[in-house]
Design a protein around this motif. Structure first.
Motif, mmCIF file in Angstrom:
data_model
loop_
_atom_site.group_PDB
_atom_site.id
_atom_site.type_symbol
_atom_site.label_atom_id
_atom_site.label_comp_id
_atom_site.label_asym_id
_atom_site.label_seq_id
_atom_site.Cartn_x
_atom_site.Cartn_y
_atom_site.Cartn_z
ATOM 1 N N UNK A 68 12.226 -8.655 -51.673
ATOM 2 C CA UNK A 68 12.932 -9.023 -50.515
ATOM 3 C C UNK A 68 11.902 -9.247 -49.420
ATOM 4 N N UNK A 69 10.921 -8.336 -49.350
ATOM 5 C CA UNK A 69 10.017 -8.549 -48.273
ATOM 6 C C UNK A 69 9.028 -9.874 -48.482
ATOM 7 N N UNK A 70 8.482 -9.851 -49.650
ATOM 8 C CA UNK A 70 7.618 -10.938 -50.043
ATOM 9 C C UNK A 70 8.627 -12.596 -49.683
ATOM 10 N N UNK A 71 9.892 -12.533 -50.300
ATOM 11 C CA UNK A 71 10.585 -13.671 -50.086
ATOM 12 C C UNK A 71 10.694 -13.997 -48.548
ATOM 13 N N UNK A 72 11.063 -12.942 -47.879
ATOM 14 C CA UNK A 72 11.163 -13.181 -46.311
ATOM 15 C C UNK A 72 9.763 -13.677 -45.580
ATOM 16 N N UNK A 73 8.728 -13.310 -46.110
ATOM 17 C CA UNK A 73 7.379 -13.705 -45.616
ATOM 18 C C UNK A 73 7.167 -15.090 -45.880
ATOM 19 N N UNK A 74 7.311 -15.368 -47.273
ATOM 20 C CA UNK A 74 7.075 -16.718 -47.612
ATOM 21 C C UNK A 74 7.930 -17.807 -46.946
ATOM 22 N N UNK A 113 9.496 -17.296 -43.865
ATOM 23 C CA UNK A 113 9.097 -17.631 -42.448
ATOM 24 C C UNK A 113 7.682 -18.198 -42.418
ATOM 25 N N UNK A 114 6.917 -18.140 -43.302
ATOM 26 C CA UNK A 114 5.455 -18.801 -43.218
ATOM 27 C C UNK A 114 5.758 -20.427 -43.385
ATOM 28 N N UNK A 115 6.678 -20.611 -44.395
ATOM 29 C CA UNK A 115 7.011 -21.955 -44.652
ATOM 30 C C UNK A 115 7.980 -22.641 -43.600
ATOM 31 N N UNK A 116 8.472 -21.793 -42.735
ATOM 32 C CA UNK A 116 9.209 -22.308 -41.506
ATOM 33 C C UNK A 116 8.264 -22.305 -40.589
ATOM 34 N N UNK A 117 6.863 -22.350 -40.690
ATOM 35 C CA UNK A 117 5.854 -22.459 -39.795
ATOM 36 C C UNK A 117 5.734 -21.323 -38.890
ATOM 37 N N UNK A 118 5.873 -20.192 -39.264
ATOM 38 C CA UNK A 118 5.529 -18.925 -38.430
ATOM 39 C C UNK A 118 4.309 -18.284 -38.829
ATOM 40 N N UNK A 119 3.512 -17.794 -37.884
ATOM 41 C CA UNK A 119 2.363 -16.900 -38.679
ATOM 42 C C UNK A 119 2.867 -15.573 -38.805
ATOM 43 N N UNK A 120 2.891 -15.152 -40.078
ATOM 44 C CA UNK A 120 3.480 -13.936 -40.904
ATOM 45 C C UNK A 120 2.228 -13.154 -41.174
ATOM 46 N N UNK A 121 2.520 -11.963 -40.828
ATOM 47 C CA UNK A 121 1.578 -10.813 -41.313
ATOM 48 C C UNK A 121 2.358 -9.875 -42.383
ATOM 49 N N UNK A 122 1.950 -9.735 -43.460
ATOM 50 C CA UNK A 122 2.864 -8.950 -44.475
ATOM 51 C C UNK A 122 2.063 -7.666 -44.547
#
Length: 290
Positions: free
Chosen positions: A39-45, A47-56
Motif C-alpha cells: 500500500x505504501x509503495x503504491x501510494x508513493x508511485x 503521488x509521484x505520477x500525479x506530479x508530486x515530490x514524494x519521499x518514501x
C-alpha cells in the motif's frame, strides 16, 4: 511542497484464478505475474505520477533492492528506504475473472522500520508538507505525532483495518481515508459516528457508489463513481489516495483533488497489476472519463 510517506514495500505475486478460492479448495491459477506493490509503495508511485515530490520512508531486505530501484525509476525519493536483515515484504494476490481480489500479506522488512529512520526522514520536512501512512508498517504513532509537531498535514489510510491502530493515530490526523467497510468497522469499534470524530476531513471510498467527503468546515458531500469495466481492483484505493494527497499538495481544493483521484482510480481498475501500472497525470488528462 513534498509528501513524506511511511509505507510498506512489497513484492506482489498476482495469480489469475477462475474464482476466489473457498476454504479447503485447491485451485489452479491460469497465470502468475510479479511486480512492485504494498500500500505504501503504491501510494508513493501514484503521488509521484500525479506530479508530486514524494519521499518514501520504509525498508526492504537484501532481496528487495529491485523494489527500491523501481520506486526511484518512478520518480520517488528513495534515500530513506533502509536495507535490513528481514526479508522484503510480499503479497500473494488472487484475482478472479470479475476483477475481484483476495490478498495474503507477509510484513517482513516493513515491520523493521525504527524511530531513528523515521526521525531522520522527517527532519528534512517543512511545515505545510504532507505526511501519510497506512497500517502495513510499524512506527505509525511516533511518525504521526512527530509530523504533527513539525507542522505537517497528517493523513492516514486506515488499511489493513485495525481499530487499535486507528485509535493510536487519531489525535494527530488532519485527513482520514478509508473504505466503506472500514468506516463501518471503525464506527462499530468506537461507538462513534465518523462525523463525531475530531478529524478535519474524512474521505470514505464506496467502490461503484463513488466516495463521500465529510468535513468539519464544509459538511458532507458525495461524489459519483465513473462507469468503467473493471478487470482488476487491486491497488485502486491506493491510487485514489496517492492522487488525492498529490492534488492537495499542489494546492487543489478537496473537491477538485477528489475528482482527480476518482479519475485515476477509475483508469487503474481497467488494468492488471499494482504499482507498475498506475496511470500518470498525462494519461488521465488524455483519457479523461465521465
Amino acid at each position: 511542497m513534498a509528501i513524506y510517506n511511511l509505507g510498506s514495500i512489497n513484492a506482489d505475486n498476482v495469480y489469475r484464478v477462475p474464482h476466489l478460492v473457498a476454504p479447503g479448495e485447491t485451485l489452479a491459477a491460469t497465470a502468475l505475474t510479479r511486480g512492485l506493490g504494498g500500500k505504501g509503495a503504491n501510494m508513493s508511485v501514484a503521488a509521484a505520477r500525479a506530479a508530486a515530490r514524494v519521499v518514501h520512508i520504509g525498508a526492504v531486505g537484501s532481496d528487495g533492492r529491485w523494489a527500491s530501484d523501481r520506486l526511484m525509476e518512478y520518480g520517488v525519493d528513495t534515500r530513506h528506504i533502509a536495507q535490513v536483515s528481514a526479508p522484503t515484504g510480499h503479497a500473494n494476490i488472487c484475482v478472479d475473472a470479475a476483477g475481484e481480489n483476495a490478498i495474503v500479506l507477509f510484513a517482513g522488512a516493513n515491520h523493521a522500520v525504527d524511530d531513528g529512520m523515521i526521525g531522520a526522514a522527517l527532519a528534512e520536512a517543512s511545515a505545510g508538507d504532507i505526511f501519510v501512512t497506512q497500517n502495513e508498517t510499524n512506527g505509525q504513532p511516533y511518525a504521526a505525532q512527530t509530523a504533527q509537531g513539525l507542522g505537517l498535514r497528517v493523513v492516514y489510510a486506515a488499511a489493513p483495518f485495525d481499530a487499535g491502530a486507528v485509535r493510536t493515530v487519531l489525535p494527530f490526523l488532519d485527513l482520514l481515508v478509508l473504505n466503506e467497510v472500514e468506516a463501518a468497522q471503525l464506527t462499530a469499534e468506537t461507538g462513534s459516528n465518523l462525523d463525531e470524530m475530531a478529524v478535519a476531513d474524512i474521505v470514505v471510498t464506496m467502490g461503484a457508489k463513488g466516495c463521500r467527503w465529510m468535513s468539519q468546515d464544509a459538511g458532507v458531500q458525495d461524489f459519483p463513481a465513473l462507469e468503467v469495466t473493471p478487470v482488476d481492483t487491486t491497488g485502486a484505493g491506493d491510487t485514489f489516495t496517492g492522487y488525492l494527497i498529490a492534488g492537495l499538495d499542489r494546492g487543489m481544493p478537496m473537491a477538485q483533488a477528489i475528482d482527480l483521484a476518482t479519475q485515476a482510480a477509475a483508469l487503474m481498475v481497467t488494468r492488471v497489476g499494482t504499482a507498475d501500472v498506475i496511470p500518470d497525470l498525462k494519461e488521465i488528462q488524455d483519457q479523461r472519463l465521465g
